[in-house]
Each structure stands twice: as C-alpha cells, then as structure tokens.
Design a protein around this motif. Structure first.
Motif, PDB file in Angstrom:
ATOM      1  N   THR A  70      -5.884  -7.907  13.564  1.00  0.00           N
ATOM      2  CA  THR A  70      -5.009  -7.309  14.578  1.00  0.00           C
ATOM      3  C   THR A  70      -3.565  -7.286  14.112  1.00  0.00           C
ATOM      4  O   THR A  70      -2.673  -6.921  14.865  1.00  0.00           O
ATOM      5  CB  THR A  70      -5.079  -8.117  15.891  1.00  0.00           C
ATOM      6  OG1 THR A  70      -4.657  -9.462  15.604  1.00  0.00           O
ATOM      7  CG2 THR A  70      -6.473  -8.120  16.481  1.00  0.00           C
ATOM      8  N   GLY A  71      -3.302  -7.694  12.879  1.00  0.00           N
ATOM      9  CA  GLY A  71      -1.941  -7.814  12.375  1.00  0.00           C
ATOM     10  C   GLY A  71      -1.285  -6.473  12.114  1.00  0.00           C
ATOM     11  O   GLY A  71      -1.903  -5.410  12.258  1.00  0.00           O
ATOM     12  N   PRO A  72      -0.024  -6.500  11.688  1.00  0.00           N
ATOM     13  CA  PRO A  72       0.740  -5.257  11.535  1.00  0.00           C
ATOM     14  C   PRO A  72       0.291  -4.381  10.374  1.00  0.00           C
ATOM     15  O   PRO A  72       0.685  -3.226  10.305  1.00  0.00           O
ATOM     16  CB  PRO A  72       2.173  -5.751  11.326  1.00  0.00           C
ATOM     17  CG  PRO A  72       2.044  -7.154  10.840  1.00  0.00           C
ATOM     18  CD  PRO A  72       0.819  -7.699  11.491  1.00  0.00           C
ATOM     19  N   TRP A  73      -0.552  -4.895   9.481  1.00  0.00           N
ATOM     20  CA  TRP A  73      -0.918  -4.136   8.289  1.00  0.00           C
ATOM     21  C   TRP A  73      -2.424  -4.167   8.061  1.00  0.00           C
ATOM     22  O   TRP A  73      -3.106  -5.100   8.485  1.00  0.00           O
ATOM     23  CB  TRP A  73      -0.205  -4.695   7.048  1.00  0.00           C
ATOM     24  CG  TRP A  73       1.284  -4.719   7.237  1.00  0.00           C
ATOM     25  CD1 TRP A  73       2.049  -5.791   7.640  1.00  0.00           C
ATOM     26  CD2 TRP A  73       2.162  -3.618   7.111  1.00  0.00           C
ATOM     27  NE1 TRP A  73       3.358  -5.407   7.751  1.00  0.00           N
ATOM     28  CE2 TRP A  73       3.466  -4.080   7.433  1.00  0.00           C
ATOM     29  CE3 TRP A  73       1.996  -2.279   6.740  1.00  0.00           C
ATOM     30  CZ2 TRP A  73       4.572  -3.251   7.407  1.00  0.00           C
ATOM     31  CZ3 TRP A  73       3.116  -1.449   6.716  1.00  0.00           C
ATOM     32  CH2 TRP A  73       4.383  -1.940   7.042  1.00  0.00           C
ATOM     33  N   MET A  74      -2.902  -3.138   7.375  1.00  0.00           N
ATOM     34  CA  MET A  74      -4.308  -3.102   6.971  1.00  0.00           C
ATOM     35  C   MET A  74      -4.374  -2.667   5.515  1.00  0.00           C
ATOM     36  O   MET A  74      -3.628  -1.807   5.065  1.00  0.00           O
ATOM     37  CB  MET A  74      -5.102  -2.157   7.869  1.00  0.00           C
ATOM     38  CG  MET A  74      -4.552  -0.761   7.999  1.00  0.00           C
ATOM     39  SD  MET A  74      -5.477   0.193   9.237  1.00  0.00           S
ATOM     40  CE  MET A  74      -4.687   1.814   9.071  1.00  0.00           C
ATOM     41  N   LEU A  75      -5.276  -3.298   4.777  1.00  0.00           N
ATOM     42  CA  LEU A  75      -5.471  -2.955   3.374  1.00  0.00           C
ATOM     43  C   LEU A  75      -6.290  -1.670   3.296  1.00  0.00           C
ATOM     44  O   LEU A  75      -7.377  -1.584   3.877  1.00  0.00           O
ATOM     45  CB  LEU A  75      -6.209  -4.078   2.658  1.00  0.00           C
ATOM     46  CG  LEU A  75      -6.494  -3.849   1.166  1.00  0.00           C
ATOM     47  CD1 LEU A  75      -5.207  -3.884   0.365  1.00  0.00           C
ATOM     48  CD2 LEU A  75      -7.472  -4.899   0.647  1.00  0.00           C
TER      49      LEU A  75
ATOM     50  N   ASN B  16      -0.771  -0.745  10.678  1.00  0.00           N
ATOM     51  CA  ASN B  16      -1.903  -0.704  11.600  1.00  0.00           C
ATOM     52  C   ASN B  16      -1.491   0.087  12.846  1.00  0.00           C
ATOM     53  O   ASN B  16      -0.618  -0.355  13.606  1.00  0.00           O
ATOM     54  CB  ASN B  16      -2.283  -2.140  11.984  1.00  0.00           C
ATOM     55  CG  ASN B  16      -3.392  -2.227  13.014  1.00  0.00           C
ATOM     56  OD1 ASN B  16      -3.982  -1.216  13.405  1.00  0.00           O
ATOM     57  ND2 ASN B  16      -3.666  -3.439  13.465  1.00  0.00           N
ATOM     58  N   PRO B  17      -2.098   1.259  13.093  1.00  0.00           N
ATOM     59  CA  PRO B  17      -1.682   2.077  14.241  1.00  0.00           C
ATOM     60  C   PRO B  17      -1.991   1.423  15.579  1.00  0.00           C
ATOM     61  O   PRO B  17      -1.449   1.835  16.610  1.00  0.00           O
ATOM     62  CB  PRO B  17      -2.489   3.363  14.045  1.00  0.00           C
ATOM     63  CG  PRO B  17      -3.693   2.942  13.271  1.00  0.00           C
ATOM     64  CD  PRO B  17      -3.210   1.862  12.348  1.00  0.00           C
ATOM     65  N   HIS B  18      -2.845   0.395  15.579  1.00  0.00           N
ATOM     66  CA  HIS B  18      -3.218  -0.273  16.826  1.00  0.00           C
ATOM     67  C   HIS B  18      -2.440  -1.569  17.053  1.00  0.00           C
ATOM     68  O   HIS B  18      -2.724  -2.276  18.029  1.00  0.00           O
ATOM     69  CB  HIS B  18      -4.722  -0.601  16.810  1.00  0.00           C
ATOM     70  CG  HIS B  18      -5.597   0.594  16.628  1.00  0.00           C
ATOM     71  ND1 HIS B  18      -5.733   1.569  17.588  1.00  0.00           N
ATOM     72  CD2 HIS B  18      -6.379   0.977  15.576  1.00  0.00           C
ATOM     73  CE1 HIS B  18      -6.574   2.507  17.148  1.00  0.00           C
ATOM     74  NE2 HIS B  18      -6.969   2.158  15.934  1.00  0.00           N
TER      75      HIS B  18
ATOM     76  N   GLN C 252       5.999   2.332   6.785  1.00  0.00           N
ATOM     77  CA  GLN C 252       4.635   2.725   7.091  1.00  0.00           C
ATOM     78  C   GLN C 252       3.636   2.338   6.006  1.00  0.00           C
ATOM     79  O   GLN C 252       2.446   2.241   6.265  1.00  0.00           O
ATOM     80  CB  GLN C 252       4.571   4.249   7.314  1.00  0.00           C
ATOM     81  CG  GLN C 252       5.251   4.693   8.597  1.00  0.00           C
ATOM     82  CD  GLN C 252       4.599   4.089   9.823  1.00  0.00           C
ATOM     83  OE1 GLN C 252       3.421   4.320  10.096  1.00  0.00           O
ATOM     84  NE2 GLN C 252       5.342   3.290  10.578  1.00  0.00           N
ATOM     85  N   GLU C 253       4.134   2.108   4.786  1.00  0.00           N
ATOM     86  CA  GLU C 253       3.272   1.701   3.692  1.00  0.00           C
ATOM     87  C   GLU C 253       3.946   0.621   2.864  1.00  0.00           C
ATOM     88  O   GLU C 253       5.169   0.653   2.655  1.00  0.00           O
ATOM     89  CB  GLU C 253       2.944   2.882   2.765  1.00  0.00           C
ATOM     90  CG  GLU C 253       2.134   3.993   3.398  1.00  0.00           C
ATOM     91  CD  GLU C 253       1.941   5.164   2.446  1.00  0.00           C
ATOM     92  OE1 GLU C 253       1.461   6.211   2.918  1.00  0.00           O
ATOM     93  OE2 GLU C 253       2.269   5.038   1.250  1.00  0.00           O
TER      94      GLU C 253
END
Length: 524
Positions: free
Chosen positions: A184-189, A203-205, A214-215
């Motif tokens: 649920t964190g601010p980033w996704m790999l 992470n858009p959610h 954004q990256e």
C-alpha cells in the motif's frame, strides 16, 4: 487467478515505463545492489530502502520522535498494556487495486510469526500471544506481557509491514519467497534488470496523496567513486544516505564547496563506537578499558577522519534518543589519566620498550575491522597511534566482511567496531539484542560481573508500564554500561544529501534507509 492478473499487470507496467521513456517526473538515484525480491518479511537480499517504498506499517515513526497513524488511523491500548486494538483506514487499496482489510493484516502477522525465530532479535516477536481480525477494519494484538516498545517496533521497516494477499505464495509461507511485491506504500516496482537498475512508479492508489515525482529509477552502482562520477555527469540526480556510504567524505566536502549543487547534513542518526571485549584479556581488566577510553583523541578522529561530518559522541546512544539524556560524565581525552590507571593495574613500561608489560606479558589488543572499509581503517589506525602513546600494542586485523561479522558473534576480538541502529530502534531494540550473541554487544559484555543483572534489567524494562520506572531502569542499564567502559563512543553518524537544481528540496527522515522520494519538491 491472482497470479495471472499480477503477471499481466507487471508486464503492462514494464512496457509502459521502460527506463528509456519518461512518463511524468523521474528522479534517478543509485544503490549498491538491486532491490531484491522486496519481501516485506525478509532480510538480505531485500533492501530496506525498497521495502520502505513499497510497504506501509500499521503505525509510523515521525520526525518528532513520536508514533503516528499509518494504515491504522487510531488505536487503543488496554489498561494492563497487553491488548492493542487498531482501527484501519477505510479508503486504502494495495497497488493492485484490492482493498486493505484486517484479514490481510492478520495474514501478514501470521506469516511473520510462522517464522518467529528469524525475527526474535526484536522482543515483540517473543511477546505476541495472538493476532486477529475482528471485523473488516479492526485488528487486535494480544501480548503475553505489557511491552512498551510495541508501537515503535511495529513501525520498523521490517518485518511487520503489510503485503497484499495476492503477493503471498500458495502455501502462505513468505520465508520461502513471494509472488510479487504488492503493498500500500507510495511506490510499486514495475521493472528490474539484475546488475543494472530497478524502476519504481508512483502507486496510483496510495492513500497518502500524490507526489511530484512519478518515477524513481534506481541504478545499481556499487562503488562510491563511480557514484560521484555518475552525479557529476548527470547520470543520477540524487545522492542520499549514510555519509561515507553513498560517497566518501572527501567527495562530500568537495560538493559542499560547489555552489552549483545543494549539499546538506542531517542530525545524529545512530551511534558509532568501538566495543571492548570484557571477556578476553587484557580488556577483561576494567582499568585497561578505562585507559583506552581516556587515551583516544576522539575529537581529532571526528575532525580529521570523519572530516567534521559526524557529531562527537560521549555515550553509546545519542542523548536525543528516548531515555538516553542522562548527563553521564564523559571519559575525557587525558593520556596522563590512562597512564595512571595502567600503572595502578600493574602494567608498567620497561626501559627501552614502547609497550607496557605485566607478569611478563605485553599489553596487546587485537583490533578487528572490515579491510575494505576505508573509514574504519583510518579510524583504527588513528586509535592505534593514540594507544601506542600510552604503551599499548594494538594489532590491526583487517577482515573480509563475513569474517568480521563472525568475530562479532563469536567474541574473537579485543576491540571491534560497533554501531547502534538509530531511531526508532534505540535504545529498546538495540538493548534487547544485547542479551543474545547476534552482534558484538553480547560478547563485549559477557565478562562483566553484573552481566546477568544487566540482562535481567533489560528484560524487565521491556515489559514495564510507567514512564518513571522505564526511565529508572534505563538509567541503571546505561550507567552500568558507561561505568564499565564496555564501549569507546566515537561519533554519531549522519545522513547526507547532494542534488542539483532539478530537486528543490528533499527532507531527512528520522529512520535510516527511509528515502522520501514522494516528498521531493522539484525545481521550478
């Protein structure tokens, strides 16, 4: 089904945000290795900075040294201190779009506790009695005893962070691996190439809001000199982390004098010291340990080895750590006092000999350090030179990192470098670990006549309710350690940042390995 959707999602994400194409603002950072599988419940090769990017805890540790809501918006603690009831946020989704609920939290706690022995360096693992989802947004922990560090230890980067059910392996045993890092964190790999880079996308959610960045492309650069060159050529945008970890101190000093870049230094992050082995001659002699503490010019080491980028230390823990501002009297640099202590203990200088002797034995101490660590080497050489002046023969033993850590656990050292872990581990988690031979501390203290009582007090403080009693116990524990001269405190290390105009601001966080990419303000 989860697995098929997950693979498809990652594949689409990978095609959409390859390193050669920018979709939104991108920051390029670097790390010595790939992020690893980013298992929230695992250790090496899972990199802590990446675990903190992808996963959230129930509660977080803030800049004010306080505990704040995270996935739990609120909580209650029972009067007996044994029951914690957490009320989860109702608007949180994992990065795969599935909602967070208490059952997912329960799954994560179950996975950690299934392999409790891997995590028993933190005493909460030994104190947990039950963990249960009461309803969709209520999660209850029950402890065997009241345990005051509960919230602090739940805020740590690992192992009690929350992964989506879709990331779990089929047998739910995350010790064997995970399907994918979904938090649920601010980033996704979204993409990873071994030995080259890891690419994270916002992470858009994420329940915490939106980020200007954004990256985050994290390039694998193992060498600090190569990292500095990459910054100089514009290959990376940001240097952030432990001083002398990301880059060496000389290079940082160069950046400090460069008006084209912004360079900043944090406050104290942890404690850097040398552990003295109380269970092995000649440092089993309190007089010898005190002579060492008085015989080392720490200010000169901070000024000339650490280049003034670390704060001089007089105690094991920074006074800024909870319960640690005790006003303990420092061991001032005074070689004359060292000589008097050694004389009284029977260590005498013979004419023509540079080293003291007692009962026909030379005052010889082996000082172990990581041979590839230039900072440890320079500090060890400075300490060796200072102690030679008081008649002590210090033999430097340069080790490979693996051998060095084995010595810490086995006690095969006279002196060895040691570091506390910083907030929010200090002092409770670090003191807890002193009771088991997992680091140098247990072996350094094992020869103390009051070691059993010291461990008993550490055990007691962990299950004590009431601030006054907790403070009294820490005063006793830390005063004993200080008076017994088990550690030669050197400095309180810091973190550093270096960046150009692309970044306007990035704050320091109170926890090591937490890099707040989502809080970066970009240059206009």
């Amino acid at each position: 089904m989860f697995k098929k959707l997950l693979v498809l999602s990652l594949l689409v994400g990978s095609l959409a945000v390859s390193p050669g194409i920018s979709h939104g603002a991108r920051i390029v950072y670097s790390w010595p290795s790939n992020a690893g599988p980013i298992n929230p419940h695992g250790y090496n090769p899972n990199q802590m900075y990446a675990q903190s990017m992808v996963y959230d805890p129930l509660v977080s540790y803030g800049e004010d040294s306080g505990i704040h809501p995270a996935l739990a918006k609120s909580w209650e603690i029972s009067e007996d201190g044994k029951t914690y009831t957490f009320h989860l946020r109702e608007d949180v989704k994992f990065s795969d779009g599935t909602p967070l609920d208490a059952k997912a939290v329960e799954m994560n706690f179950e996975a950690v506790m299934r392999n409790a022995e891997r995590h028993n360096w933190m005493d909460i693992v030994n104190q947990l009695d039950s963990w249960k989802a009461v309803d969709d947004h209520t999660f209850v922990l029950t402890l065997k005893n009241p345990y005051y560090p509960t919230l602090a230890e739940l805020s740590l980067i690992r192992p009690f962070r929350i992964m989506a059910p879709s990331g779990f392996p089929d047998d739910l045993d995350t010790a064997k691996g995970i399907k994918a890092p979904i938090g649920t964190g601010p980033w996704m790999l979204v993409e990873s190439k071994k030995g080259e880079y890891d690419l994270f996308k916002a992470n858009p959610h994420w329940w915490g809001g939106t980020s200007e960045v954004q990256e985050v492309l994290v390039k694998v650069i193992s060498d600090p000199t190569a990292r500095a060159m990459a910054f100089d050529t514009g290959e990376i945008d940001l240097i952030y982390g432990a001083n002398n970890g990301q880059i060496d101190m000389d290079t940082f000093k160069r950046y400090q004098s460069n008006r084209k870049v912004t360079s900043t230094v944090s406050g104290p992050m942890a404690g850097r010291s040398v552990a003295l082995n109380s269970g092995k001659a000649p440092t089993d002699d309190l007089a010898v340990r005190k002579a060492i503490l008085h015989g080392v010019n720490k200010k000169a080491i901070v000024d000339h080895v650490f280049l003034g980028l670390e704060h001089p230390a007089d105690t094991l823990f920074s006074p800024e750590s909870p319960y640690c501002d005790l006003g303990l009297e420092p061991y001032g640099f005074d070689p004359k006092v060292s000589g008097e202590l050694l004389d009284q203990a029977g260590w005498t200088l013979k004419p023509g000999s540079p080293f003291r002797e007692r009962d026909g034995k030379t005052l010889l101490v082996e000082f172990c350090f990581v041979g590839t660590d230039a900072l440890q080497k320079a500090a060890a050489e400075a300490i060796q030179g200072d102690l030679r002046k008081i008649g002590m023969d210090v033999r430097l033993v340069a080790e490979e990192a693996d051998s060095y850590y084995k010595r810490q656990k086995s006690g095969e050292f006279g002196m060895i470098f040691s570091s506390t872990w910083g907030a929010p581990y200090d002092p409770q988690s670090y003191c807890s670990s002193m009771r088991v031979p997992s680091h140098a501390d247990y072996q350094a203290q094992i020869g103390l006549p009051m070691k059993e009582e010291l461990d008993r007090q550490i055990t007691e403080v962990m299950v004590t309710v009431g601030e006054e009693r907790i403070q009294d116990l820490y005063r006793s524990i830390l005063t004993t350690i200080h008076d017994q001269a088990v550690y030669l405190p050197l400095s309180y290390p810091t973190n550093i940042t270096v960046h150009g105009d692309k970044i306007e601001e990035i704050p320091f966080m109170p926890m090591d390995y937490v890099i707040p990419f989502e809080r970066i303000k970009l240059g206009r």
